[in-house]
Design a protein around this motif. Structure first.
Motif, PDB file in Angstrom:
ATOM      1  N   THR A  66       0.791  -1.232   0.000  1.00  0.00           N
ATOM      2  CA  THR A  66       0.000   0.000   0.000  1.00  0.00           C
ATOM      3  C   THR A  66       0.822   1.280   0.000  1.00  0.00           C
ATOM      4  OG1 THR A  66      -0.229  -0.005   2.401  1.00  0.00           O
ATOM      5  CG2 THR A  66      -1.963  -1.103   1.135  1.00  0.00           C
ATOM      6  N   THR A  67       2.031   1.221   0.519  1.00  0.00           N
ATOM      7  CA  THR A  67       2.802   2.471   0.586  1.00  0.00           C
ATOM      8  C   THR A  67       3.969   2.514  -0.382  1.00  0.00           C
ATOM      9  OG1 THR A  67       4.274   1.731   2.365  1.00  0.00           O
ATOM     10  CG2 THR A  67       2.195   2.797   3.005  1.00  0.00           C
ATOM     11  N   HIS A  71       2.525   3.150  -5.295  1.00  0.00           N
ATOM     12  CA  HIS A  71       2.980   4.463  -5.758  1.00  0.00           C
ATOM     13  C   HIS A  71       4.126   4.402  -6.751  1.00  0.00           C
ATOM     14  CE1 HIS A  71       0.342   6.485  -2.967  1.00  0.00           C
ATOM     15  NE2 HIS A  71       0.720   5.617  -2.046  1.00  0.00           N
ATOM     16  N   THR A  74       4.418   6.491 -10.281  1.00  0.00           N
ATOM     17  CA  THR A  74       3.602   7.700 -10.282  1.00  0.00           C
ATOM     18  C   THR A  74       4.512   8.926 -10.331  1.00  0.00           C
ATOM     19  OG1 THR A  74       3.503   7.800  -7.868  1.00  0.00           O
ATOM     20  CG2 THR A  74       1.747   6.595  -8.980  1.00  0.00           C
ATOM     21  N   MET A  78       5.775  11.258  -4.439  1.00  0.00           N
ATOM     22  CA  MET A  78       5.350   9.937  -3.962  1.00  0.00           C
ATOM     23  C   MET A  78       5.998   8.823  -4.777  1.00  0.00           C
ATOM     24  SD  MET A  78       3.625  10.249  -1.247  1.00  0.00           S
ATOM     25  CE  MET A  78       2.996   8.599  -1.057  1.00  0.00           C
ATOM     26  N   GLY A  79       6.051   8.985  -6.073  1.00  0.00           N
ATOM     27  CA  GLY A  79       6.687   7.982  -6.921  1.00  0.00           C
ATOM     28  C   GLY A  79       8.176   7.869  -6.646  1.00  0.00           C
ATOM     29  N   ALA A  82       8.661   6.181  -3.243  1.00  0.00           N
ATOM     30  CA  ALA A  82       8.366   4.741  -3.348  1.00  0.00           C
ATOM     31  C   ALA A  82       9.528   4.005  -4.007  1.00  0.00           C
ATOM     32  CB  ALA A  82       7.072   4.515  -4.125  1.00  0.00           C
TER      33      ALA A  82
END
Length: 94
Positions: A66-67, A71, A74, A78-79, A82
């Motif tokens: 999920t984290t 991502h 993206t 955030m990308g 991640a």
């Protein structure tokens, strides 16, 4: 997602899922009495430890999916975060 990233995701996902399966098996063994008596302590304490270990393994897999995985690829911070987190997690195996 490039091939290197996909390979890291696949590898880590397999490891985390395997950990969940292992902890499920240990928990089942403690709860049905197949294993544990030779370890000492009370059956309740052994089962509680196995339950917490299973929940920890499940949480690590959920956190990863999920984290990080959600991502990857993206745009924006955030990308990038991640991707960095994925590489940090995979580093011990490279």
């Amino acid at each position: 997602m490039n091939d290197d990233t996909r390979a890291m995701v696949d590898f880590l996902r397999k490891r985390y899922r395997s950990s969940v399966e292992t902890h499920e098996s240990i928990f089942a063994g403690f709860t049905d009495g197949r294993i544990g008596a030779e370890l000492g302590g009370t059956p309740e304490a052994r089962t509680d430890f196995a339950r917490r270990s299973l929940h920890e393994a499940e949480s690590v897999l959920e956190l990863f999916e999920t984290t990080i995985v959600a991502h990857l690829g993206t745009a924006g911070p955030m990308g990038a975060i991640a991707e960095q987190q994925l590489r940090i997690l995979a580093r011990p195996f490279l």
